[in-house]
Design a protein around this motif. Structure first.
Motif, short mmCIF file in Angstrom:
data_model
loop_
_atom_site.label_atom_id
_atom_site.label_comp_id
_atom_site.label_asym_id
_atom_site.label_seq_id
_atom_site.Cartn_x
_atom_site.Cartn_y
_atom_site.Cartn_z
N GLY A 408 -12.47 41.29 31.83
CA GLY A 408 -12.00 41.37 30.45
C GLY A 408 -11.93 42.81 29.99
N PHE A 409 -11.73 42.99 28.69
CA PHE A 409 -11.69 44.35 28.14
C PHE A 409 -12.23 44.36 26.70
CE2 PHE A 409 -7.50 42.44 27.42
CZ PHE A 409 -7.31 42.62 26.06
N GLN A 410 -12.76 45.51 26.33
CA GLN A 410 -13.20 45.76 24.97
C GLN A 410 -12.08 46.49 24.23
OE1 GLN A 410 -16.76 47.97 25.91
NE2 GLN A 410 -18.07 46.24 25.37
N TYR A 411 -11.94 46.20 22.94
CA TYR A 411 -10.87 46.82 22.16
C TYR A 411 -11.21 46.75 20.68
CZ TYR A 411 -9.20 42.08 21.01
OH TYR A 411 -9.09 40.79 20.55
N ILE A 412 -10.43 47.42 19.87
CA ILE A 412 -10.60 47.35 18.42
C ILE A 412 -9.87 46.10 17.94
CG2 ILE A 412 -10.16 48.45 16.20
CD1 ILE A 412 -10.36 51.12 17.53
N LYS A 413 -10.64 45.15 17.48
CA LYS A 413 -10.09 43.87 17.08
C LYS A 413 -9.99 43.78 15.56
CE LYS A 413 -11.00 38.89 17.51
NZ LYS A 413 -11.87 37.86 18.15
N THR A 414 -8.91 43.23 15.07
CA THR A 414 -8.75 42.99 13.64
C THR A 414 -9.51 41.72 13.24
OG1 THR A 414 -6.58 44.07 13.60
CG2 THR A 414 -7.10 42.58 11.78
N TYR A 415 -10.44 41.86 12.30
CA TYR A 415 -11.22 40.71 11.84
C TYR A 415 -10.84 40.30 10.41
CZ TYR A 415 -14.41 40.95 15.82
OH TYR A 415 -14.94 40.92 17.08
N ASN A 416 -10.78 41.28 9.50
CA ASN A 416 -10.48 41.00 8.09
C ASN A 416 -11.38 39.89 7.52
OD1 ASN A 416 -8.53 42.93 7.49
ND2 ASN A 416 -6.87 41.69 8.31
N LYS A 417 -12.66 40.00 7.75
CA LYS A 417 -13.64 39.05 7.24
C LYS A 417 -14.31 39.64 5.99
CE LYS A 417 -14.59 36.59 11.55
NZ LYS A 417 -15.66 36.12 12.48
N LYS A 418 -14.46 38.81 4.97
CA LYS A 418 -14.90 39.30 3.66
C LYS A 418 -16.26 38.73 3.28
CE LYS A 418 -12.62 37.72 0.14
NZ LYS A 418 -11.53 37.52 -0.84
N ILE A 419 -17.08 39.58 2.64
CA ILE A 419 -18.35 39.17 2.05
C ILE A 419 -18.28 39.47 0.56
CG2 ILE A 419 -20.80 39.72 1.84
CD1 ILE A 419 -20.84 40.25 4.82
N SER A 420 -18.52 38.47 -0.27
CA SER A 420 -18.56 38.67 -1.71
C SER A 420 -20.01 38.81 -2.15
CB SER A 420 -17.91 37.47 -2.44
OG SER A 420 -16.53 37.40 -2.13
N ILE A 421 -20.31 39.92 -2.82
CA ILE A 421 -21.66 40.19 -3.29
C ILE A 421 -21.79 39.62 -4.70
CG2 ILE A 421 -23.33 41.99 -3.86
CD1 ILE A 421 -21.96 43.71 -1.71
N PRO A 422 -22.77 38.76 -4.96
CA PRO A 422 -22.91 38.16 -6.30
C PRO A 422 -23.08 39.21 -7.38
CG PRO A 422 -24.33 37.06 -4.70
CD PRO A 422 -23.79 38.28 -4.02
N VAL A 423 -22.44 38.97 -8.51
CA VAL A 423 -22.50 39.89 -9.65
C VAL A 423 -23.04 39.12 -10.85
CG1 VAL A 423 -21.15 41.31 -11.23
CG2 VAL A 423 -20.56 41.26 -8.80
N ASP A 424 -24.10 39.66 -11.47
CA ASP A 424 -24.63 39.04 -12.70
C ASP A 424 -23.74 39.41 -13.87
OD1 ASP A 424 -26.77 37.99 -11.32
OD2 ASP A 424 -27.99 39.80 -11.62
N LYS A 425 -23.23 38.42 -14.56
CA LYS A 425 -22.32 38.68 -15.68
C LYS A 425 -22.93 38.17 -16.99
CE LYS A 425 -18.14 38.41 -12.86
NZ LYS A 425 -16.83 37.77 -12.67
#
Length: 425
Positions: A408-425
Motif C-alpha cells: 500500500g501507500f501513505q498519502y495526504i487524504k482529504t477527510y473534511n470531518k467536522k467537530i462542533s464545540i458547544p457554545v453557551d448562549k
C-alpha cells in the motif's frame, strides 16, 4: 455564549466568594515556625516566607485582574507595536535596559501576558556606527523567563529595523508565566566572536493585575477517526493574543505530517500561525477570535495522513511512462529498464505519497523478487505547474518484470470531518 460583561461579573463574584481554607493561617504559621534556625540560609528563608505570604494573600481573594475588561476582537496584538498596544489600554510598561560588553543596549519596553503566551516587546541598539545585521539574529537569543512558579521557554518572535540601521525592534513570545510572580527575570544570551556564549539576566517587576486572562478555556473530549487510528482534540484556549488548540494522536505510528486542521468562529476561518508538539501530543496556534459574540466554534480536519491498501498486483507489461489510478492517487511507471544486475523500475508519485517498502517486490518469471535498493527521491517537472517525485527501484533478476507487488501507500487524504464545540448562549 455569554458576553464578556457577563463573564467579568462572574469572575468578580467568584473572587468575592474566595476564602482561605479552614485552618490555613494556623498551618502556615506552624510551617514558618518549623524552619530550622541553625545555619539556615537567611536569604532562602526570607524568600520562602515572602512566597508563602504572597500565596496566602492570593488565596484569600484580594488578587484581581482589572485588565479583564476588554474586547479582544478589536485588537490584533500581533500586528501592533507596544506603543500602539498601550494606546489601546493594554499591557504593562517595563522600560528596563541592559548594556552588553560591546556597548549594545537591550531594552525591554513592555509585556503582555495571558493564558497562552507571555509576549515581550524590546529593542536592540548596537553601538553608534555599527549596523544590526542578519548575523545578529544568530548572535543574540532569548532563552527563557523565570520567576516564582515560572520557567517559561522562548517560543520565538519577530521584528523589523528601527529608526536607523543600528536598531532592531522586535517582540518575542514565551510560554505562559505564573500570575503569582511579582518579578520576572529574562535570560538573554550572546555568542561572542571568540565562540564563547555569555548569558545576561535582566529582572523587572511584573504587575499581574495587567495580565489578561482567557475569554474561552474549554476542555474537549472530541476525536476524529483516521485510517491508522484517531486524532483527539483535548482543549481550546482563546486569549487576546492567540487561540491554542491542544490534542494528541492515538495512531499505529507517528505521522509524517500533521495535516490541516482549520478553526472556524461563526463560520469565519481563523488563520493558523503555528503547528508543533512532541509525539504523541500536538499544539495548533491560531489568531485571536474575530469577535466576542460567539455563535459557533468548529474544528475541521481538512486533510491528514491516509493509508491505501493495494490488494491487486500492478501490471508492468504495458509501455512505460504511463499513469495508474490507485485509490485516490496516481502512480507513474516511468520506465522498466534492463541493467547489468537485473532490472530498474522508475516510479513517480506526488510529493507526500510514499510506497510501503517492507514487502515491495516484483513478480518475474513466476518468482517473487524483493527490491534490492531504492534511490533517493528526485523531482520530475511535468512542465505544467506540477512537480512529481520519482525513485529508482532495483531488482536482481534476469527475468523481465511482469507485476509490481506492494502492500500500500501513505498519502495526504482529504477527510473534511467536522467537530462542533458547544457554545453557551
Amino acid at each position: 455564549m455569554k458576553t464578556i460583561e457577563e463573564n467579568l461579573e462572574e469572575y468578580k463574584q467568584t473572587l468575592s466568594r474566595v476564602q482561605a481554607p479552614s485552618g490555613l493561617e494556623g498551618r502556615l504559621r506552624d510551617a514558618l515556625q518549623r524552619v530550622p534556625t541553625k545555619k539556615r540560609n537567611m536569604n532562602k528563608a526570607v524568600a520562602w516566607i515572602s512566597s508563602a505570604v504572597a500565596a496566602l494573600i492570593l488565596m484569600v481573594g484580594v488578587y484581581e485582574y482589572p485588565a479583564l475588561a476588554y474586547y479582544f476582537n478589536k485588537v490584533n496584538f500581533s500586528a501592533l507595536s507596544f506603543a500602539e498596544v498601550m494606546e489601546q489600554g493594554y499591557g504593562q510598561k517595563v522600560n528596563k535596559s541592559m548594556t552588553l560588553r560591546d556597548g549594545t543596549v537591550l531594552t525591554i519596553h513592555g509585556v503582555i501576558a495571558d493564558d497562552n503566551v507571555f509576549r515581550m516587546y524590546y529593542t536592540i541598539d548596537r553601538p553608534a556606527g555599527i549596523e544590526y545585521t542578519d548575523d545578529d539574529f544568530v548572535r543574540y537569543s532569548f532563552e527563557r523567563v523565570q520567576g516564582f512558579l515560572t520557567h517559561s521557554k522562548s517560543l520565538g518572535g519577530g521584528g523589523k529595523p528601527g529608526t536607523d540601521k543600528s536598531q532592531f525592534i522586535g517582540d518575542n513570545e514565551f510560554e505562559p508565566v505564573s500570575p503569582f510572580a511579582r518579578s520576572l527575570t529574562l535570560i538573554f544570551s550572546e555568542w561572542l566572536d571568540n565562540g564563547e556564549k555569555v548569558t545576561y539576566p535582566i529582572s523587572f517587576d511584573f504587575e499581574a493585575n495587567k495580565a489578561m486572562k482567557s475569554i474561552i478555556k474549554e476542555d474537549l473530549s472530541e476525536s476524529i477517526v483516521v485510517d491508522k487510528g484517531k486524532i483527539l482534540y483535548d482543549s481550546i484556549t482563546a486569549s487576546p493574543t492567540s487561540t491554542i488548540v491542544k490534542g494528541h494522536y492515538e495512531l499505529e505510528e507517528y505521522p509524517r505530517f500533521s495535516g490541516e486542521t482549520k478553526l472556524y468562529v461563526n463560520g469565519i476561518e481563523v488563520r493558523r500561525t503555528r503547528a508543533g508538539g512532541h509525539n504523541p501530543d500536538f499544539e495548533l496556534k491560531f489568531d485571536p477570535f474575530p469577535t466576542d459574540n460567539i455563535q459557533s466554534i468548529e474544528l475541521v480536519l481538512e486533510n491528514f495522513e491516509g493509508y491505501h491498501k493495494i490488494n491487486e498486483p500492478i501490471s508492468l507489461s504495458s509501455s512505460s511512462d504511463r499513469s495508474i489510478k490507485v485509490g485516490d492517487e496516481k502512480l507513474w511507471i516511468r520506465s522498466v529498464t534492463k541493467t547489468d544486475t537485473g532490472y530498474d523500475i522508475v516510479i513517480a508519485r506526488k510529493q507526500f505519497t510514499f510506497l510501503e517498502k517492507d514487502n515491495l517486490s516484483i513478480q518475474a518469471g513466476g518468482n517473487v523478487v524483493p527490491v534490492s535498493s531504492i534511490s533517493k527521491e528526485r523531482p520530475w517537472d511535468l512542465n505544467n505547474g506540477n512537480i512529481m517525485w520519482e525513485q529508482t527501484y532495483s531488482f536482481n533478476t534476469t527475468d523481465k518484470p511482469e507485476f509490481l507487488l506492494v502492500d500500500g501507500f501513505q498519502y495526504i487524504k482529504t477527510y473534511n470531518k467536522k467537530i462542533s464545540i458547544p457554545v453557551d448562549k
